[in-house]
Motif scaffolding. Structure first.
Motif, PDB file in Angstrom:
ATOM      1  N   GLN B  33      17.730  92.922 -31.689  1.00  0.00           N
ATOM      2  CA  GLN B  33      18.755  92.060 -32.242  1.00  0.00           C
ATOM      3  C   GLN B  33      19.489  92.803 -33.351  1.00  0.00           C
ATOM      4  OE1 GLN B  33      17.072  88.226 -33.360  1.00  0.00           O
ATOM      5  NE2 GLN B  33      15.397  88.587 -31.937  1.00  0.00           N
ATOM      6  N   ASN B  96       3.859  89.413 -30.780  1.00  0.00           N
ATOM      7  CA  ASN B  96       4.557  88.357 -30.032  1.00  0.00           C
ATOM      8  C   ASN B  96       4.371  86.983 -30.678  1.00  0.00           C
ATOM      9  OD1 ASN B  96       6.250  87.634 -27.898  1.00  0.00           O
ATOM     10  ND2 ASN B  96       4.544  86.989 -26.625  1.00  0.00           N
ATOM     11  N   THR B  97       4.448  86.964 -32.000  1.00  0.00           N
ATOM     12  CA  THR B  97       4.257  85.713 -32.732  1.00  0.00           C
ATOM     13  C   THR B  97       5.573  85.201 -33.298  1.00  0.00           C
ATOM     14  OG1 THR B  97       3.717  87.062 -34.666  1.00  0.00           O
ATOM     15  CG2 THR B  97       1.876  86.183 -33.385  1.00  0.00           C
ATOM     16  N   GLY B  98       6.666  85.770 -32.853  1.00  0.00           N
ATOM     17  CA  GLY B  98       7.963  85.339 -33.351  1.00  0.00           C
ATOM     18  C   GLY B  98       8.457  86.139 -34.539  1.00  0.00           C
ATOM     19  N   LYS B  99       7.603  86.985 -35.086  1.00  0.00           N
ATOM     20  CA  LYS B  99       8.007  87.796 -36.236  1.00  0.00           C
ATOM     21  C   LYS B  99       8.974  88.889 -35.812  1.00  0.00           C
ATOM     22  CE  LYS B  99       3.846  89.116 -37.341  1.00  0.00           C
ATOM     23  NZ  LYS B  99       2.687  89.640 -38.098  1.00  0.00           N
ATOM     24  N   LEU B 100       9.883  89.224 -36.689  1.00  0.00           N
ATOM     25  CA  LEU B 100      10.812  90.319 -36.452  1.00  0.00           C
ATOM     26  C   LEU B 100      10.542  91.446 -37.444  1.00  0.00           C
ATOM     27  CD1 LEU B 100      14.344  88.751 -35.824  1.00  0.00           C
ATOM     28  CD2 LEU B 100      12.719  89.627 -34.155  1.00  0.00           C
ATOM     29  N   PHE B 102      12.477  94.458 -39.199  1.00  0.00           N
ATOM     30  CA  PHE B 102      13.852  94.852 -39.456  1.00  0.00           C
ATOM     31  C   PHE B 102      13.933  96.335 -39.781  1.00  0.00           C
ATOM     32  CE2 PHE B 102      16.550  91.100 -39.631  1.00  0.00           C
ATOM     33  CZ  PHE B 102      15.603  90.090 -39.548  1.00  0.00           C
TER      34      PHE B 102
END
Lengths: 115, 112
Positions: B33, B96-100, B102
């Protein structure tokens, strides 16, 4: 999309005090994320706040320093405790977009300065 | 640990010049992203790339996802002063826990 209200937008605090940052979302979300952005730096995840369970902290962040509450699916608070000048940063809450997994919406941030 | 690296850190361009920022991940990503943060603002989602080799365009912005799904780029054609800000790439954490995770961000300055 989600609308996130975060407050305060900024604060100047004295060393040794604590500040609680509030994050209100206009829809129910499972996970809320708290990030820190030090001056001129990238975003570092502090913790993930799940409703009904203890927050999950990232390496280098501890509950005693950054206690988090998540009383319901639309609200969370992050407290920065016993502050020192090194805590001067922007603190951001964020939530995941239901319609697009992984996409984050961010609150407007809290700019914290510790003297 | 998992890392997302981004270069350059800063870029100053004359208005009308092109700009590119590059992002490299230490691991294969399911998606990547891009976010833009205006000075004094918060990060705002720009785009998500999912497929290997994917190219997407948004007006003057072109986003690419590498064939190996470990690198990405953002190219801005004919920059304008409204393009000023910091551009971050981000990839999902391997848990794969929704964390990004950066990247460090690339701060773009555009001289009129």
């Amino acid at each position: 999309s989600a609308v996130i209200s975060q407050k305060p937008s900024r604060d100047i605090c004295q060393r040794g005090t604590s500040l609680t940052i509030q994050c209100q979302v206009d829809s129910q979300v499972t996970m809320m994320f708290w990030y820190r952005q030090q001056p001129g730096q990238s975003l570092t995840l502090i913790a993930t706040a799940n409703q009904g369970s203890e927050a999950t902290y990232e390496s280098g962040f501890v509950i005693d320093k950054f206690p988090i509450s998540r009383p319901n699916l639309t609200f969370s608070t992050l407290t920065v405790s016993n502050m020192s000048p090194e805590d001067s940063s922007i603190y951001l809450c964020s939530v995941e977009d239901w319609g697009r997994k992984g996409k984050l919406f961010f609150g407007s941030g809290t700019q914290l300065s510790v003297l | 640990g998992q890392q997302v690296m981004q270069i350059p850190q800063y870029q100053h361009v004359q208005e009308g010049e092109d700009f590119t920022t590059y992002c490299n991940s230490s691991t294969t990503l399911s998606n990547i992203q891009w976010y833009k943060q205006r000075p004094g603002g918060h990060p705002v989602f720009l785009i998500q790339l999912v497929k290997s080799g994917e190219v997407k365009k948004q007006k003057r912005l072109t986003f690419q996802f590498g064939e190996a799904k470990k690198n990405s780029s953002l190219h801005i054609t004919a920059t304008q002063t409204t393009d000023v800000g910091t551009y971050f790439c981000a990839g999902p954490h391997s848990s794969n826990t929704g964390k990004l995770i950066f990247g460090q961000g690339t701060t773009l300055q555009v001289k009129p």
